[in-house]
Write a protein that holds these residues in place. Structure first.
Motif, PDB file in Angstrom:
ATOM      1  N   THR A   9       0.629  -6.536  -4.423  1.00 22.47           N
ATOM      2  CA  THR A   9       0.396  -6.133  -3.035  1.00 22.47           C
ATOM      3  C   THR A   9       1.311  -4.968  -2.668  1.00 22.47           C
ATOM      4  OG1 THR A   9      -0.163  -8.425  -2.489  1.00 22.47           O
ATOM      5  CG2 THR A   9       0.370  -6.953  -0.651  1.00 22.47           C
ATOM      6  N   ARG A  10       2.562  -5.069  -3.054  1.00 18.85           N
ATOM      7  CA  ARG A  10       3.523  -3.984  -2.803  1.00 18.85           C
ATOM      8  C   ARG A  10       3.069  -2.695  -3.475  1.00 18.85           C
ATOM      9  NH1 ARG A  10       7.839  -1.345  -4.915  1.00 18.85           N
ATOM     10  NH2 ARG A  10       9.656  -1.022  -3.538  1.00 18.85           N
ATOM     11  N   ARG A  11       2.553  -2.832  -4.703  1.00 20.38           N
ATOM     12  CA  ARG A  11       2.120  -1.665  -5.477  1.00 20.38           C
ATOM     13  C   ARG A  11       1.020  -0.895  -4.765  1.00 20.38           C
ATOM     14  NH1 ARG A  11       1.082  -3.781 -11.130  1.00 20.38           N
ATOM     15  NH2 ARG A  11       3.292  -4.274 -10.922  1.00 20.38           N
ATOM     16  N   GLU A  12       0.122  -1.609  -4.066  1.00 23.93           N
ATOM     17  CA  GLU A  12      -0.960  -0.935  -3.341  1.00 23.93           C
ATOM     18  C   GLU A  12      -0.400  -0.046  -2.229  1.00 23.93           C
ATOM     19  OE1 GLU A  12      -4.296  -0.977  -4.062  1.00 23.93           O
ATOM     20  OE2 GLU A  12      -3.559  -1.974  -5.870  1.00 23.93           O
ATOM     21  N   PHE A  13       0.670  -0.499  -1.573  1.00 30.92           N
ATOM     22  CA  PHE A  13       1.270   0.330  -0.527  1.00 30.92           C
ATOM     23  C   PHE A  13       2.012   1.525  -1.120  1.00 30.92           C
ATOM     24  CE2 PHE A  13       0.666  -3.592   1.894  1.00 30.92           C
ATOM     25  CZ  PHE A  13       0.158  -3.083   3.080  1.00 30.92           C
ATOM     26  N   ASN A  18       2.507   8.856  -0.243  1.00 33.00           N
ATOM     27  CA  ASN A  18       2.405  10.277   0.083  1.00 33.00           C
ATOM     28  C   ASN A  18       1.643  10.514   1.382  1.00 33.00           C
ATOM     29  OD1 ASN A  18       3.804  11.046  -2.213  1.00 33.00           O
ATOM     30  ND2 ASN A  18       1.957  11.231  -3.463  1.00 33.00           N
ATOM     31  N   ASP A  19       0.654   9.673   1.676  1.00 33.29           N
ATOM     32  CA  ASP A  19      -0.161   9.845   2.885  1.00 33.29           C
ATOM     33  C   ASP A  19       0.502   9.249   4.125  1.00 33.29           C
ATOM     34  OD1 ASP A  19      -2.206  11.096   1.439  1.00 33.29           O
ATOM     35  OD2 ASP A  19      -3.088   9.176   0.895  1.00 33.29           O
ATOM     36  N   GLU A  20       1.193   8.108   3.958  1.00 35.50           N
ATOM     37  CA  GLU A  20       1.773   7.398   5.108  1.00 35.50           C
ATOM     38  C   GLU A  20       3.220   6.980   4.787  1.00 35.50           C
ATOM     39  OE1 GLU A  20       0.579   6.527   8.073  1.00 35.50           O
ATOM     40  OE2 GLU A  20      -1.557   6.998   7.960  1.00 35.50           O
ATOM     41  N   PRO A  21       4.119   7.935   4.630  1.00 33.11           N
ATOM     42  CA  PRO A  21       5.480   7.583   4.198  1.00 33.11           C
ATOM     43  C   PRO A  21       6.204   6.621   5.140  1.00 33.11           C
ATOM     44  CG  PRO A  21       5.370   9.863   4.965  1.00 33.11           C
ATOM     45  CD  PRO A  21       3.971   9.383   4.848  1.00 33.11           C
ATOM     46  N   GLU A  22       6.066   6.803   6.444  1.00 28.85           N
ATOM     47  CA  GLU A  22       6.784   5.945   7.394  1.00 28.85           C
ATOM     48  C   GLU A  22       6.202   4.534   7.413  1.00 28.85           C
ATOM     49  OE1 GLU A  22       7.012   7.696  11.238  1.00 28.85           O
ATOM     50  OE2 GLU A  22       8.015   9.531  10.534  1.00 28.85           O
ATOM     51  N   ALA A  23       4.895   4.445   7.467  1.00 27.33           N
ATOM     52  CA  ALA A  23       4.252   3.131   7.498  1.00 27.33           C
ATOM     53  C   ALA A  23       4.497   2.375   6.191  1.00 27.33           C
ATOM     54  CB  ALA A  23       2.746   3.280   7.744  1.00 27.33           C
ATOM     55  N   VAL A  24       4.431   3.082   5.079  1.00 27.51           N
ATOM     56  CA  VAL A  24       4.670   2.441   3.786  1.00 27.51           C
ATOM     57  C   VAL A  24       6.115   1.956   3.695  1.00 27.51           C
ATOM     58  CG1 VAL A  24       4.864   2.861   1.298  1.00 27.51           C
ATOM     59  CG2 VAL A  24       2.834   3.629   2.547  1.00 27.51           C
ATOM     60  N   SER A  83      -8.736   5.874   3.330  1.00 22.47           N
ATOM     61  CA  SER A  83      -7.408   6.320   2.908  1.00 22.47           C
ATOM     62  C   SER A  83      -6.732   5.265   2.041  1.00 22.47           C
ATOM     63  CB  SER A  83      -6.534   6.606   4.130  1.00 22.47           C
ATOM     64  OG  SER A  83      -6.182   5.398   4.778  1.00 22.47           O
ATOM     65  N   PRO A  84      -5.802   5.677   1.168  1.00 23.52           N
ATOM     66  CA  PRO A  84      -5.069   4.711   0.337  1.00 23.52           C
ATOM     67  C   PRO A  84      -4.336   3.664   1.169  1.00 23.52           C
ATOM     68  CG  PRO A  84      -4.738   6.932  -0.488  1.00 23.52           C
ATOM     69  CD  PRO A  84      -5.450   7.066   0.827  1.00 23.52           C
ATOM     70  N   PHE A  85      -3.843   4.058   2.346  1.00 18.16           N
ATOM     71  CA  PHE A  85      -3.127   3.108   3.194  1.00 18.16           C
ATOM     72  C   PHE A  85      -4.074   2.054   3.741  1.00 18.16           C
ATOM     73  CE2 PHE A  85      -1.131   1.902   7.313  1.00 18.16           C
ATOM     74  CZ  PHE A  85       0.010   1.313   6.793  1.00 18.16           C
ATOM     75  N   ALA A  88      -4.745  -0.367   1.051  1.00 15.80           N
ATOM     76  CA  ALA A  88      -3.611  -1.272   0.842  1.00 15.80           C
ATOM     77  C   ALA A  88      -3.613  -2.386   1.882  1.00 15.80           C
ATOM     78  CB  ALA A  88      -2.302  -0.497   0.900  1.00 15.80           C
ATOM     79  N   LEU A  89      -3.911  -2.037   3.127  1.00 20.97           N
ATOM     80  CA  LEU A  89      -3.991  -3.035   4.191  1.00 20.97           C
ATOM     81  C   LEU A  89      -5.115  -4.032   3.907  1.00 20.97           C
ATOM     82  CD1 LEU A  89      -3.542  -0.764   7.341  1.00 20.97           C
ATOM     83  CD2 LEU A  89      -1.910  -2.481   6.521  1.00 20.97           C
ATOM     84  N   LYS A  90      -6.256  -3.513   3.475  1.00 21.33           N
ATOM     85  CA  LYS A  90      -7.395  -4.380   3.154  1.00 21.33           C
ATOM     86  C   LYS A  90      -7.054  -5.309   1.995  1.00 21.33           C
ATOM     87  CE  LYS A  90     -12.276  -4.268   1.836  1.00 21.33           C
ATOM     88  NZ  LYS A  90     -13.434  -3.386   1.498  1.00 21.33           N
ATOM     89  N   TYR A  91      -6.370  -4.772   0.989  1.00 25.55           N
ATOM     90  CA  TYR A  91      -5.973  -5.567  -0.181  1.00 25.55           C
ATOM     91  C   TYR A  91      -5.103  -6.737   0.259  1.00 25.55           C
ATOM     92  CZ  TYR A  91      -4.037  -6.607  -4.815  1.00 25.55           C
ATOM     93  OH  TYR A  91      -3.654  -7.234  -5.981  1.00 25.55           O
TER      94      TYR A  91
END
Length: 208
Positions: A9-13, A18-24, A83-85, A88-91
């Protein structure tokens, strides 16, 4: 239900960094809190009951906070579904129940890292079983490798286990086949396993 892995799960974030540095960074901090709690459990050498109580008191609120954060992130108007973020949330959200399983079972680990380390010997030896000739043969290899790995996780000698089970399985009730899995076999049969005549201990009768 299969328990899911917090490392995956962490790996998905991390993929979305690169797209969401603060949220990640927020996601990694929330997940990191769970690992700090597990480190505390190990450092204090807690027994199963103490570990379960510690997870209930500290880890459950941290898990709740993580999924509440995920829900809040999903409400963002600027979030692009592709988006990748978002992925990651969906995952994470689709595995909510499975990621929480460890909270109720102190014998469950937070992730599958220990399993992956144990299974690493399989790809290392792939040249030995690369060609199984048939799909059925490949499935059998997978079953045997899974049993060997599970034996190692439970500190069971695989040779003793297989020697016993291969003899016992023909007379064991099919309705209780789970007793022959390594974890239950260890508590049921390990103290008095069936031996093979081929491996009887040598008797020293002196010089011939």
């Amino acid at each position: 239900m299969h328990a899911q892995c917090w490392t995956h799960t962490r790996r998905e974030f991390v993929k979305a960094e690169n797209d969401e540095p603060e949220a990640v960074a927020d996601a990694l901090e929330l997940i990191g809190a769970l690992y700090l709690i597990e480190a505390h459990i190990r450092d204090k050498k807690m027994n199963l009951a103490e570990a379960l109580a510690c997870r209930a008191e500290h880890a459950k609120p941290a898990v709740d906070a993580f999924f509440a954060w995920c829900e809040a992130q999903c409400q963002r108007m600027d979030l692009v579904p592709s988006s990748p973020f978002s992925k990651a949330l969906k995952y994470a959200r689709s595995r909510d129940a499975q990621l929480r399983l460890y909270l109720a079972d102190p014998e469950l680990a937070l992730d599958t890292n220990h399993l992956e380390r144990t299974l690493r010997v399989i790809p290392m030896g792939r040249k030995s079983w690369l060609f199984c000739w048939t799909e059925v043969g490949a499935q059998r290899v997978g079953i045997i490798q899974s049993l060997l790995t599970t034996c190692r996780l439970h500190n069971i000698d695989p040779h003793i286990y297989l020697t016993d089970v291969l003899q016992r399985v023909a007379q064991h009730p099919a309705s209780r086949v789970e007793e022959l899995t390594p974890r239950l076999w260890k508590t049921t049969f390990a103290d008095n396993p069936m031996r093979s005549d081929v491996f009887r201990p040598a008797v020293n009768n002196g010089p011939l």
